[in-house]
Structure formats: structure tokens, C-alpha cells
Motif scaffolding. Structure first.
Motif, PDB file in Angstrom:
ATOM      1  N   SER A 164     -26.685  46.947  35.588  1.00 19.94           N
ATOM      2  CA  SER A 164     -26.004  46.482  36.784  1.00 19.94           C
ATOM      3  C   SER A 164     -26.096  47.583  37.821  1.00 19.94           C
ATOM      4  CB  SER A 164     -24.534  46.156  36.484  1.00 19.94           C
ATOM      5  OG  SER A 164     -23.852  45.803  37.682  1.00 19.94           O
ATOM      6  N   LEU A 165     -26.603  47.260  38.993  1.00 19.70           N
ATOM      7  CA  LEU A 165     -26.630  48.218  40.084  1.00 19.70           C
ATOM      8  C   LEU A 165     -25.383  47.987  40.922  1.00 19.70           C
ATOM      9  CD1 LEU A 165     -29.762  47.806  39.251  1.00 19.70           C
ATOM     10  CD2 LEU A 165     -30.148  49.102  41.344  1.00 19.70           C
ATOM     11  N   GLU A 166     -24.472  48.948  40.872  1.00 20.91           N
ATOM     12  CA  GLU A 166     -23.201  48.843  41.577  1.00 20.91           C
ATOM     13  C   GLU A 166     -23.382  49.374  42.993  1.00 20.91           C
ATOM     14  OE1 GLU A 166     -20.628  47.310  40.056  1.00 20.91           O
ATOM     15  OE2 GLU A 166     -22.084  47.026  38.421  1.00 20.91           O
ATOM     16  N   VAL A 167     -23.289  48.471  43.958  1.00 23.73           N
ATOM     17  CA  VAL A 167     -23.552  48.808  45.357  1.00 23.73           C
ATOM     18  C   VAL A 167     -22.239  48.831  46.135  1.00 23.73           C
ATOM     19  CG1 VAL A 167     -24.815  48.171  47.442  1.00 23.73           C
ATOM     20  CG2 VAL A 167     -25.802  47.681  45.186  1.00 23.73           C
ATOM     21  N   SER A 168     -22.030  49.875  46.899  1.00 20.50           N
ATOM     22  CA  SER A 168     -20.849  49.973  47.762  1.00 20.50           C
ATOM     23  C   SER A 168     -21.292  50.267  49.185  1.00 20.50           C
ATOM     24  CB  SER A 168     -19.894  51.059  47.270  1.00 20.50           C
ATOM     25  OG  SER A 168     -20.517  52.328  47.298  1.00 20.50           O
ATOM     26  N   VAL A 169     -20.681  49.592  50.146  1.00 23.67           N
ATOM     27  CA  VAL A 169     -21.052  49.738  51.552  1.00 23.67           C
ATOM     28  C   VAL A 169     -19.807  50.008  52.377  1.00 23.67           C
ATOM     29  CG1 VAL A 169     -22.172  48.652  53.529  1.00 23.67           C
ATOM     30  CG2 VAL A 169     -22.943  48.112  51.221  1.00 23.67           C
ATOM     31  N   ASP A 170     -19.866  51.019  53.233  1.00 21.79           N
ATOM     32  CA  ASP A 170     -18.755  51.314  54.137  1.00 21.79           C
ATOM     33  C   ASP A 170     -18.613  50.196  55.169  1.00 21.79           C
ATOM     34  OD1 ASP A 170     -18.294  53.737  52.889  1.00 21.79           O
ATOM     35  OD2 ASP A 170     -19.484  54.892  54.322  1.00 21.79           O
ATOM     36  N   LEU A 171     -17.379  49.757  55.398  1.00 18.93           N
ATOM     37  CA  LEU A 171     -17.075  48.797  56.460  1.00 18.93           C
ATOM     38  C   LEU A 171     -16.545  49.561  57.658  1.00 18.93           C
ATOM     39  CD1 LEU A 171     -15.331  45.989  54.352  1.00 18.93           C
ATOM     40  CD2 LEU A 171     -17.739  46.184  55.011  1.00 18.93           C
ATOM     41  N   LEU A 172     -17.103  49.291  58.836  1.00 17.43           N
ATOM     42  CA  LEU A 172     -16.780  50.050  60.037  1.00 17.43           C
ATOM     43  C   LEU A 172     -15.889  49.276  60.998  1.00 17.43           C
ATOM     44  CD1 LEU A 172     -20.354  51.470  60.769  1.00 17.43           C
ATOM     45  CD2 LEU A 172     -18.558  52.467  59.312  1.00 17.43           C
ATOM     46  N   ASP A 173     -15.173  50.009  61.835  1.00 20.82           N
ATOM     47  CA  ASP A 173     -14.347  49.369  62.856  1.00 20.82           C
ATOM     48  C   ASP A 173     -15.222  48.860  63.991  1.00 20.82           C
ATOM     49  OD1 ASP A 173     -15.103  51.634  64.221  1.00 20.82           O
ATOM     50  OD2 ASP A 173     -13.084  52.428  64.489  1.00 20.82           O
ATOM     51  N   SER A 174     -14.599  48.280  65.011  1.00 17.65           N
ATOM     52  CA  SER A 174     -15.358  47.695  66.128  1.00 17.65           C
ATOM     53  C   SER A 174     -16.163  48.736  66.890  1.00 17.65           C
ATOM     54  CB  SER A 174     -14.405  46.970  67.089  1.00 17.65           C
ATOM     55  OG  SER A 174     -13.415  47.865  67.581  1.00 17.65           O
TER      56      SER A 174
ATOM     57  N   THR B 117     -17.741  53.500  64.158  1.00 21.17           N
ATOM     58  CA  THR B 117     -17.690  54.926  63.844  1.00 21.17           C
ATOM     59  C   THR B 117     -16.733  55.249  62.704  1.00 21.17           C
ATOM     60  OG1 THR B 117     -16.009  55.250  65.566  1.00 21.17           O
ATOM     61  CG2 THR B 117     -18.330  55.618  66.186  1.00 21.17           C
ATOM     62  N   THR B 118     -15.651  54.515  62.581  1.00 18.86           N
ATOM     63  CA  THR B 118     -14.616  54.806  61.589  1.00 18.86           C
ATOM     64  C   THR B 118     -14.705  53.853  60.414  1.00 18.86           C
ATOM     65  OG1 THR B 118     -13.139  55.586  63.343  1.00 18.86           O
ATOM     66  CG2 THR B 118     -12.137  55.064  61.201  1.00 18.86           C
ATOM     67  N   VAL B 119     -14.689  54.415  59.210  1.00 20.51           N
ATOM     68  CA  VAL B 119     -14.715  53.599  58.002  1.00 20.51           C
ATOM     69  C   VAL B 119     -13.324  53.024  57.768  1.00 20.51           C
ATOM     70  CG1 VAL B 119     -15.110  53.579  55.515  1.00 20.51           C
ATOM     71  CG2 VAL B 119     -16.568  54.971  57.001  1.00 20.51           C
ATOM     72  N   ILE B 120     -13.239  51.702  57.673  1.00 24.26           N
ATOM     73  CA  ILE B 120     -11.938  51.046  57.488  1.00 24.26           C
ATOM     74  C   ILE B 120     -11.843  50.316  56.155  1.00 24.26           C
ATOM     75  CG2 ILE B 120     -11.554  50.776  59.972  1.00 24.26           C
ATOM     76  CD1 ILE B 120     -12.516  47.881  59.710  1.00 24.26           C
ATOM     77  N   GLY B 121     -12.899  50.337  55.396  1.00 26.13           N
ATOM     78  CA  GLY B 121     -12.866  49.650  54.111  1.00 26.13           C
ATOM     79  C   GLY B 121     -14.153  49.870  53.343  1.00 26.13           C
ATOM     80  N   LEU B 122     -14.214  49.209  52.214  1.00 23.33           N
ATOM     81  CA  LEU B 122     -15.386  49.343  51.338  1.00 23.33           C
ATOM     82  C   LEU B 122     -15.684  47.987  50.718  1.00 23.33           C
ATOM     83  CD1 LEU B 122     -17.176  51.760  50.389  1.00 23.33           C
ATOM     84  CD2 LEU B 122     -15.796  51.803  48.309  1.00 23.33           C
ATOM     85  N   GLU B 123     -16.960  47.606  50.755  1.00 19.50           N
ATOM     86  CA  GLU B 123     -17.405  46.356  50.146  1.00 19.50           C
ATOM     87  C   GLU B 123     -18.270  46.701  48.940  1.00 19.50           C
ATOM     88  OE1 GLU B 123     -18.736  42.648  52.432  1.00 19.50           O
ATOM     89  OE2 GLU B 123     -20.627  43.569  51.823  1.00 19.50           O
ATOM     90  N   CYS B 124     -17.959  46.108  47.791  1.00 18.55           N
ATOM     91  CA  CYS B 124     -18.704  46.411  46.573  1.00 18.55           C
ATOM     92  C   CYS B 124     -19.185  45.137  45.897  1.00 18.55           C
ATOM     93  CB  CYS B 124     -17.828  47.193  45.586  1.00 18.55           C
ATOM     94  SG  CYS B 124     -17.253  48.787  46.191  1.00 18.55           S
ATOM     95  N   TRP B 125     -20.351  45.211  45.297  1.00 18.10           N
ATOM     96  CA  TRP B 125     -20.844  44.100  44.491  1.00 18.10           C
ATOM     97  C   TRP B 125     -21.840  44.634  43.462  1.00 18.10           C
ATOM     98  CZ3 TRP B 125     -22.078  44.524  49.721  1.00 18.10           C
ATOM     99  CH2 TRP B 125     -23.406  44.808  50.025  1.00 18.10           C
ATOM    100  N   SER B 126     -22.204  43.780  42.528  1.00 19.48           N
ATOM    101  CA  SER B 126     -23.124  44.155  41.452  1.00 19.48           C
ATOM    102  C   SER B 126     -24.411  43.354  41.562  1.00 19.48           C
ATOM    103  CB  SER B 126     -22.484  43.898  40.078  1.00 19.48           C
ATOM    104  OG  SER B 126     -21.300  44.661  39.935  1.00 19.48           O
ATOM    105  N   ILE B 127     -25.529  44.025  41.329  1.00 21.22           N
ATOM    106  CA  ILE B 127     -26.838  43.365  41.335  1.00 21.22           C
ATOM    107  C   ILE B 127     -27.436  43.494  39.941  1.00 21.22           C
ATOM    108  CG2 ILE B 127     -29.182  43.445  42.261  1.00 21.22           C
ATOM    109  CD1 ILE B 127     -28.026  44.353  44.902  1.00 21.22           C
ATOM    110  N   PRO B 128     -27.737  42.380  39.274  1.00 23.33           N
ATOM    111  CA  PRO B 128     -28.254  42.431  37.902  1.00 23.33           C
ATOM    112  C   PRO B 128     -29.739  42.757  37.839  1.00 23.33           C
ATOM    113  CG  PRO B 128     -27.999  40.157  38.611  1.00 23.33           C
ATOM    114  CD  PRO B 128     -27.464  41.001  39.725  1.00 23.33           C
ATOM    115  N   TYR B 129     -30.084  43.660  36.924  1.00 19.19           N
ATOM    116  CA  TYR B 129     -31.472  44.048  36.674  1.00 19.19           C
ATOM    117  C   TYR B 129     -31.705  43.883  35.179  1.00 19.19           C
ATOM    118  CZ  TYR B 129     -35.768  46.848  37.203  1.00 19.19           C
ATOM    119  OH  TYR B 129     -37.077  47.281  37.254  1.00 19.19           O
ATOM    120  N   ALA B 130     -32.608  42.968  34.809  1.00 19.77           N
ATOM    121  CA  ALA B 130     -32.720  42.593  33.396  1.00 19.77           C
ATOM    122  C   ALA B 130     -34.174  42.498  32.956  1.00 19.77           C
ATOM    123  CB  ALA B 130     -32.014  41.262  33.150  1.00 19.77           C
ATOM    124  N   TYR B 131     -34.350  42.625  31.643  1.00 21.78           N
ATOM    125  CA  TYR B 131     -35.665  42.483  31.034  1.00 21.78           C
ATOM    126  C   TYR B 131     -35.872  41.012  30.711  1.00 21.78           C
ATOM    127  CZ  TYR B 131     -39.654  43.572  28.026  1.00 21.78           C
ATOM    128  OH  TYR B 131     -40.906  43.647  27.467  1.00 21.78           O
TER     129      TYR B 131
END
Length: 212
Positions: free
Chosen positions: A171-181, A184-198
Motif C-alpha cells: 500500500s502506498l500511503e499518500v498524504s497531501v497538504d491542503l492549502l488556504d485560499s 501559502t498556509t497548510v490548513i489540513g492534510l488529505e491521505c489515501w492509499s494506493i494498492p500495488y499488487a502482484y
């Protein structure tokens, strides 16, 4: 143009920290015969054959596959493959001839996508646009109708962490900064998982999304 030849290659990229619960990075895993896409020295794209026998799969290789998949997925959602300016109108839709070494026709594109994504994921991408697909052959040459878009201004820096699920999946755990209008300022974090399988003899992403 002739298809790109298969050859051996090892890929190395920098591991970026992720946002999770402190899960340890993945251990090595064995990979059998499969293929992984990579940008060739001449700027083209090819499907590269990995070794036929199982071998350890490193985090660096997994992340390298992730960044190549991110680029390829972007051809359908962010930035299309480059074109040479020649265009043709098909049933009201303008298609431009793709100008990317190694991407001569739709089969080339499908082969490259299959080096990164599962069969289902590949066909889902190629079906985008439904009756007016984003990519199709015109007179035997690959054409694109997709115009591209700007990245989401509300998304900032992204981090990716590899976590092993079992011997045949990550599982590739991806996190992305959420910015204000003001972007410039980080106001949150968005996370999700991307599956990588054989799957079916190769390591592939069975789902995917862009970070912005």
C-alpha cells in the motif's frame, strides 16, 4: 518507427516520508517475470522486461513505479501526451496527432500502461471519453483530444510511504497538504492509499489517483 527494444534496468528514486501511524517501511519482496515502464534515453516510452526469476523488490523500485504511474495517469487527467499540431476532426471532436517517441499507435500506449497498471485499470483509462475516447488511432497513428488542466491550487506538497501488506501486495500511503485560499498556509492534510499488487505475473497498480 520501430518499437523500443527490451533491456535490463534497475531503477532508484528517493523515498519520501508518509503520513500514517508510524508503520514501518516495507521489507523486500520477490518479483517474477513482468514489465515496468520507463522513459527511454531518447525521450520515448517503452515496456521494459524485468528478470525472469524472482528477486527482491526494493522500496525504491516501488516508488519509481509510482512516479511513472503518476505521469502516465496524468496523460488522461492532467497533461496529455505531446502532439505535433496536426489535427483532424472526428464526429465533431478535434484530435491531434501524438508526437512522443515510442507512442506510435494505441497499442503502444496500451502496452506501456499495462507495464504499470492492472488490465482493468488500463482499460478504464483507455475508455475515458466513452464514445469519444481521449486517445485513439487515426489512419494508424495515435491521436489525442484531451486538452489538459491546471493542478489543484488548493493542494500542496505530497509525501509517499510504502507499507507492505503481505508477500504479494503493498500500500502506498499518500498524504497531501491542503492549502488556504492564499495557497501559502497548510490548513489540513488529505491521505489515501494506493494498492500495488502482484497480478498475473507482474507488479501493477490496481487503482490510482493524482495528488492534485
Amino acid at each position: 518507427m520501430k518499437k523500443h527494444a527490451y533491456f535490463w534496468i534497475f531503477l532508484v528514486v528517493l523515498l519520501l516520508p508518509g503520513c500514517g501511524d508510524g508503520a514501518a517501511p516495507s521489507a523486500a519482496v520477490h518479483a517474477e517475470a513482468g514489465s515496468a515502464g520507463i522513459q527511454a534515453e531518447d525521450g520515448g516510452f517503452s515496456a521494459i522486461q524485468l528478470e525472469a526469476e524472482p528477486r527482491p523488490l526494493t522500496e525504491e523500485e516501488i516508488l519509481s513505479a509510482y512516479y511513472r504511474a503518476e505521469e502516465a495517469y496524468g496523460w488522461f487527467d492532467l497533461t496529455p501526451l505531446p502532439d505535433n499540431g496536426e489535427s483532424v476532426r472526428l464526429e465533431g471532436t478535434v484530435y491531434r496527432r501524438v508526437d512522443a517517441p515510442g507512442m506510435e499507435d494505441l497499442d503502444d500506449l496500451r502496452t506501456y500502461l499495462r507495464s504499470l497498471f492492472s488490465l482493468e485499470m488500463t482499460e478504464r483509462l483507455l475508455a475515458m471519453g466513452e464514445s469519444r475516447p481521449l486517445y485513439q488511432d487515426v489512419d494508424g497513428a495515435l491521436h489525442v483530444s484531451f486538452q489538459g488542466r491546471n493542478r489543484d491550487a488548493g493542494k500542496g506538497a505530497a509525501q509517499v510511504e510504502v507499507v507492505q501488506v503481505d508477500s504479494q501486495s503493498y500500500s502506498l500511503e499518500v498524504s497531501v497538504d491542503l492549502l488556504d485560499s492564499g495557497e501559502t498556509t497548510v490548513i489540513g492534510l488529505e491521505c489515501w492509499s494506493i494498492p500495488y499488487a502482484y497480478v498475473d505475473g507482474r507488479w501493477v497498480f490496481t487503482d490510482f489517483r493524482l495528488t492534485g
